[in-house]
Design a protein around this motif. Structure first.
Motif: not given
Length: 315
Positions: A214-217, A219-221, A227-228
């Motif tokens: 969720e944190a990566a999402a 940040d725009g990942a 997944f990777r």
């Protein structure tokens, strides 16, 4: 105070906190374990040695002999292994096992992981899909083989469906054609194995930390980046288990091939396991069959140990 006693003291002015004897020795671990625990450990070990390791050792010994099940075994040294190198059926079975290990292992993992990712999120009806995909795993491999053998009949459902969508196969005999028989069996095996791999990956995904994704999402990942770099590294332990399972399953595959083609046509679907069965129990050449069993064992050990050592070093 005697020589064998000492007082443990804290900071200056603090009272003594305990006494110990310098000559006292702690009992070994074996002495502290209750006898009933040793009994519960030794009984299964004895059964394992008698039913598994002793027959395996005898099989290894038989691989250096010529024996047809009657009379004493004749020692011949490495003759069986030398004959393997010049056996065309063994070469075909070995090549088929390599193809089977790569295709069966790789495709089952990819399909199982994709299904797990698609069905990991709770939504309406997801449990029904999971159960339906895992259902083939309930059936025995021999039953699966017989089921798909009916599907592959010239007038069976597969040719009928292909003809309905405009692909005229001319009632192709999939299991009687050396060019398509192995691929046809592989599809049947994947149909069964994919659900099992999916369940293993679903269990692994439940252990992943969702806050990191969720944190990566936030940040725009992208989905692939999440997944990777976040989800897949957390599945390392599950990947180790799945690799071991798929390699072992690919090397000991027997039931489904025997039920569908018995290694034919013209030995085109022969695997090491089916060839070992034919040599050992149909031709009753137990020495040569034991040599084939040793080759299968060494291949499995080589694959698994190599992967485990690599995974351990990466950790």
């Amino acid at each position: 105070m005697t020589d064998t006693e000492a007082t443990t003291t804290g900071p200056p002015g603090a009272p003594p906190v305990g006494r110990r004897r310098s000559g006292h020795r702690r009992r070994p671990v074996t002495a502290r374990v209750p006898p009933v625990v040793w009994l519960l450990l030794l009984v299964p070990l004895a059964i394992e040695l008698f039913w598994v390791f002793w027959p395996a050792f005898n099989s290894f010994q038989l691989s250096f002999t010529r024996w047809y099940g009657v009379g004493p075994a004749e020692p011949i040294g490495l003759k069986n292994y030398q004959n393997l190198l010049h056996d065309p059926i063994f070469k075909t079975a070995f090549e088929n096992n390599i193809i089977w290990a790569i295709a069966f292992g790789g495709l089952s993992v990819i399909i199982g992981l994709a299904l797990a990712l698609a069905l990991n999120r709770p939504r309406r009806g997801v449990g029904v899909y999971r159960s339906a995909i895992y259902l083939p795993m309930v059936f025995a491999l021999a039953v699966t083989g017989l089921f798909w053998r009916v599907l592959y009949q010239p007038d069976g459902p597969i040719n009928t469906v292909l003809a309905a969508i405009g692909i005229d196969t001319g009632q192709h005999q999939w299991l009687a054609d050396p060019n398509t028989a192995l691929a046809a069996i592989l599809i049947a095996a994947l149909w069964r194995q994919a659900g099992y791999i999916m369940v293993l990956y679903l269990a692994g995904l439940k252990g992943c930390d969702p806050t990191l994704e969720e944190a990566a999402a936030v940040d725009g990942a992208s989905w692939w980046q999440r997944f990777r770099f976040i989800v897949f590294p957390q599945l390392r332990n599950v990947n180790t288990v799945i690799f071991a399972v798929t390699v072992i399953d690919s090397l000991r595959t027997f039931d489904i091939v025997w039920a569908m083609t018995r290694g034919g046509p013209y030995n085109s679907t022969q695997l090491l396991s089916t060839y070992m069965y034919q040599v050992g129990f149909t031709l009753v050449n137990l020495g040569y069959g034991s040599a084939l069993a040793v080759v299968i064992f060494l291949l499995a050990i080589a694959f698994i140990i190599t992967y485990l050592v690599r995974a351990t070093r990466e950790e």
